[in-house]
Design an enzyme around this catalytic site. Structure first.
Site, short mmCIF file in Angstrom:
data_model
loop_
_atom_site.label_atom_id
_atom_site.label_comp_id
_atom_site.label_asym_id
_atom_site.label_seq_id
_atom_site.Cartn_x
_atom_site.Cartn_y
_atom_site.Cartn_z
N GLY A 32 0.81 -1.22 0.00
CA GLY A 32 0.00 0.00 0.00
C GLY A 32 0.84 1.26 0.00
N GLY A 89 0.52 -0.81 6.58
CA GLY A 89 -0.50 0.22 6.78
C GLY A 89 -1.83 -0.43 7.13
CB ALA A 90 -4.45 -0.31 8.95
CE LYS A 101 -2.73 -5.03 6.87
NZ LYS A 101 -2.42 -3.98 5.88
N GLY A 103 -7.54 -3.12 1.57
CA GLY A 103 -7.96 -2.17 0.53
C GLY A 103 -7.15 -2.35 -0.75
N GLY A 104 -5.88 -2.75 -0.59
CA GLY A 104 -5.01 -2.99 -1.75
C GLY A 104 -5.06 -4.43 -2.23
CD GLU A 110 -1.61 -6.22 3.42
OE1 GLU A 110 -1.16 -5.25 2.80
OE2 GLU A 110 -2.79 -6.26 3.81
CE LYS A 128 -5.86 5.04 5.38
NZ LYS A 128 -4.62 4.34 5.20
C1 5RP Z 1 -3.34 -3.55 1.39
C2 5RP Z 1 -3.55 -2.97 2.73
C3 5RP Z 1 -3.04 -1.59 2.98
O1 5RP Z 1 -2.20 -1.60 4.08
C4 5RP Z 1 -4.21 -0.70 3.24
O2 5RP Z 1 -5.10 -0.78 2.14
C5 5RP Z 1 -3.77 0.77 3.43
O3 5RP Z 1 -3.29 1.27 2.23
P1 5RP Z 1 -2.82 2.77 2.10
O4 5RP Z 1 -1.61 2.92 2.96
O5 5RP Z 1 -2.51 2.92 0.62
O6 5RP Z 1 -3.95 3.66 2.54
O7 5RP Z 1 -4.13 -3.54 3.61
O8 5RP Z 1 -3.95 -4.81 1.28
#
Ligand code: 5RP
Length: 243
Positions: A32, A89-90, A101, A103-104, A110, A128
């Site tokens: 992410g 990240g989260a 978690k 989103g990516g 992970e 967040k």
């Molecule tokens: C990917 C994740 C990322 O950590 C989460 O989506 C946060 O992404 P970003 O730092 O781009 O906001 O869980 O699967």
């Protein structure tokens, strides 16, 4: 908070998380945009000679490529490997270090890496932080075979469910060849209970609720980066949503 301020917060939180890294560590690498700042900070510390003998397990193909480009030696996640520290990240983080978690789309690897790590450091910008998880849709990785049955199951648990799509409107495929169902639950009153119900379902590979995993969290605000360790929560300041 505008986009520039948010990126600055991500970068400061990520750099603070990287301060936990010591020479000789075997790391887990998240995914992410916040994690990318952490990777840059890590690469700078290695290039300056401040850190040596760093090896790492990446949580996604995208992270593997970035880490390779920075010359960080990569390892597979073998049975005997104990990771000293994972940095990630989260999408949402509550005051009990529980997270959404994925989103990516990298949630499965992970979580595997987080579970193999002695410590999991999470870096986030202030947006967040939530009182209750669930405003961000919960990603659930499912087997493509029979995926619509999982959609119905998740809807019966109370979610509005959508199949994640790629830029060409095809089902988005994870690094593991699976689909992601994004589940809009709204406020999740009992994350642990929901996690257990989802986990027990055949055909569901993994969900994006990360509970009892984060040991260290770094939350940036405009003014500072606040850190909190699991187990010393009473001594730390509470993590509050930013208005
Ligand atoms: C990917 C994740 C990322 O950590 C989460 O989506 C946060 O992404 P970003 O730092 O781009 O906001 O869980 O699967």
């Amino acid at each position: 908070m505008n986009a520039g301020q948010r990126e600055a917060q991500k970068e400061r939180a990520a750099s603070a998380a990287v301060s936990l890294v010591e020479s000789g560590m075997t790391l887990g690498l998240g995914s992410g945009s916040t994690f990318r700042y952490a990777l840059n900070a890590l690469a700078r510390r290695i290039a300056s000679g401040e850190l040596c003998d760093i090896r790492a397990v990446p949580s996604s193909g995208a992270t593997a490529k970035l880490a390779q480009a920075k010359g960080i030696p990569l390892l597979p996640l073998t049975a005997d490997l104990l990771l000293d520290l994972t940095i990630d990240g989260a999408d949402e983080l509550d005051g009990d270090h529980r997270m959404i978690k994925g989103g990516g789309g990298a949630l499965l690897r992970e979580k595997l890496i987080a579970e193999a790590s002695a410590r999991l450091a999470i870096a986030v910008d202030g947006s967040k932080i939530v009182k209750q998880l669930g405003k961000y849709p919960l990603p659930v990785e499912v087997l493509p075979f029979g995926w619509e049955r999982q959609q119905v199951f998740l809807a019966e648990l109370g979610a509005e469910v959508s199949l994640r799509q790629d830029s060409q409107n095809r089902p988005y495929l994870t690094d593991n060849g699976n689909y992601i169902l994004d589940c809009h639950f709204g406020a999740i009153a009992e994350p642990q209970t929901l996690a257990a119900a989802i986990k027990a379902r055949t055909g569901i590979i993994e969900h994006g609720l990360f509970i009892d995993l984060a040991t260290d969290v770094f939350v940036a605000s405009q003014a500072s980066v606040q850190s909190s360790q699991r187990g010393s929560k009473d001594a730390a300041q509470p993590l509050l949503p930013q208005s």
